[in-house]
Scaffold this active site. Structure first.
Site, PDB file in Angstrom:
ATOM      1  N   CYS A 197       0.834  -1.208   0.000  1.00 52.74           N
ATOM      2  CA  CYS A 197       0.000   0.000   0.000  1.00 52.74           C
ATOM      3  C   CYS A 197       0.866   1.255   0.000  1.00 52.74           C
ATOM      4  O   CYS A 197       0.476   2.281  -0.547  1.00 52.74           O
ATOM      5  CB  CYS A 197      -0.933   0.002   1.200  1.00 52.74           C
ATOM      6  SG  CYS A 197      -2.228  -1.226   1.074  1.00 52.74           S
ATOM      7  N   CYS A 350      14.139   4.806  -6.723  1.00 53.69           N
ATOM      8  CA  CYS A 350      12.679   4.616  -6.625  1.00 53.69           C
ATOM      9  C   CYS A 350      12.248   5.281  -5.316  1.00 53.69           C
ATOM     10  O   CYS A 350      12.816   6.297  -4.929  1.00 53.69           O
ATOM     11  CB  CYS A 350      12.292   3.142  -6.699  1.00 53.69           C
ATOM     12  SG  CYS A 350      12.981   2.136  -5.372  1.00 53.69           S
TER      13      CYS A 350
END
Ligand code: ZN
Length: 392
Positions: A197, A350
């Site tokens: 999530c 990232c």
């Protein structure tokens, strides 16, 4: 399948308790006996996060006498979008402490026990042992398999839930009566395949939909009413607004609850689930730089090509100056490889370093031997270089 009540009734309810729980007491299926079972119940909630927040509040309001909370984390501002047991004043505080405070506001008759160590193979059996039932609100595969295996070995039922974006799932796993989590998912997904999530996002209210199913099932198990979700997987789609349940069978070959189990004691769950793949773990050795290294390279005007391998909506939230966005999928498909400059050193990043490690493995394989990635990703850049930027 109906199951016998999990918990014996408490001796009595006080006058105040009768008043408080009157809307339960007048439901014939619950009644005085059911409420006394709830009072006597000891339920452990793993994680006071997205699922744990509504689960803890409703379990407390329902009159579960003893609630354990497992959480080592502290409340972050980004939690408040869904973790409704915490408030603005709790940011930076222990989630377990914050949850205990909120529970006391809802129902002072609940005895709350905090477990603030990170749950692992060394402590899970001792922590689980005194409880009747576990509610699993964890968000990572290593802890999920740990919870499952410990519950199977201790012959305890647990209510599992998971959420991602608009999709939720829930089930009851009790190996003595039906399947366990490993019967449904024998192997964890390959590292990096299923976004968390934190990487993919979650609609805040989805936590309430799935967390309330988990509490519903917990109450049914404790009081022995209705048809528990054991042997069924509930699948919720918030966009289509559909609930459907599919049968889950016990797998006779299951590694932990099958006829000839190979997992007879707890294992190393981080290794089992792998934070990153073996290829990525190998690729990052000697090829990981810090956010400060990257800043120094930029300040020296080194000949580098900085690539952000996250998704466009993440790039929009926060990005490192000078980074070109090329999502991870374009490397995995090979599409991005032909356009990469051959005369510059490629630097990948990232959000926190896992996805860039996967891409690094692909690049090294394709001959970009001097490519590196930024350990800790954009989050490290924000904390070490530019704390004025937002995080997520
Ligand atoms: Zn199983």
């Amino acid at each position: 399948m109906s199951l016998p009540p999990l918990v014996e009734p408490a001796a009595e309810l006080s006058v105040d308790e009768v008043k408080r729980y009157s809307r339960h007491l007048i439901i014939p299926d619950v009644g005085m006996t059911g409420q006394k079972r709830l009072k006597n119940a000891k339920v452990l909630v793993v994680g006071a996060g997205g699922l744990g927040s509504p689960a803890l509040l409703y379990l407390a309001a329902a009159g579960v006498g003893t609630l354990g909370i497992v959480d080592f984390d502290t409340v972050d501002e980004s939690n408040l979008q869904r973790q409704i047991i915490h408030g603005v004043a709790d940011v930076g505080k222990s989630k377990a402490e914050s949850a205990r405070y909120s529970i006391a506001q809802v129902n002072p008759y609940v005895n709350v026990i905090l477990h603030t160590d990170r749950l692992d193979s060394s402590n899970v059996m001792e922590i689980f042992a005194p409880y009747d039932l576990i509610v699993d609100g964890t968000d990572n595969f290593a802890t999920r398999y740990l919870v499952n295996d410990a519950a199977v070995l201790l012959h305890k039922p647990y209510v599992w839930g998971s959420i991602y974006r608009f999709d939720g799932q829930a089930s009851v796993f009790w190996a003595d009566y039906g399947p366990c989590y490993r019967c449904l998912y024998p192997e964890p997904p390959p590292p990096g395949m299923v976004p968390s999530c934190a990487e993919g996002g979650v609609l805040g209210v989805l936590c309430a939909s799935i967390g309330s199913i988990q509490v519903n099932e917990a109450i049914k198990l404790i009081t022995g009413i209705g048809e528990p979700l054991a042997g069924r997987l509930m699948i919720y789609d918030a966009l289509e607004m559909t609930y459907r349940s599919v049968k889950v069978k016990k797998d006779p070959e299951c590694a932990v609850c099958g006829k000839n189990p190979t997992v007879t004691e707890l294992i190393d769950y981080d290794a089992f689930c792998g934070a990153v793949s073996e290829e990525a773990a190998e690729a990052v050795i000697g090829s990981t730089i810090t956010a400060r290294d990257l800043k120094a390279m930029q300040d020296r005007d080194d000949n580098i090509y900085l690539i952000d391998v996250r998704e466009p909506n993440e790039y929009e939230i926060v990005s490192i100056p000078g980074a070109t966005l090329i999502p991870k999928g374009e490397f995995l498909s090979g599409a991005a490889l032909s356009d990469l400059p051959q005369d510059k050193q490629i630097v990948l990043h990232c959000k926190s370093g896992a996805r860039s490690a996967e891409v690094l493995a692909v690049l090294k394989d394709a001959g970009f031997k001097d490519a590196v990635h930024v350990g800790g990703g954009v989050l490290a850049w924000v904390s070490q270089i530019d704390p004025s930027l937002p995080t997520y």
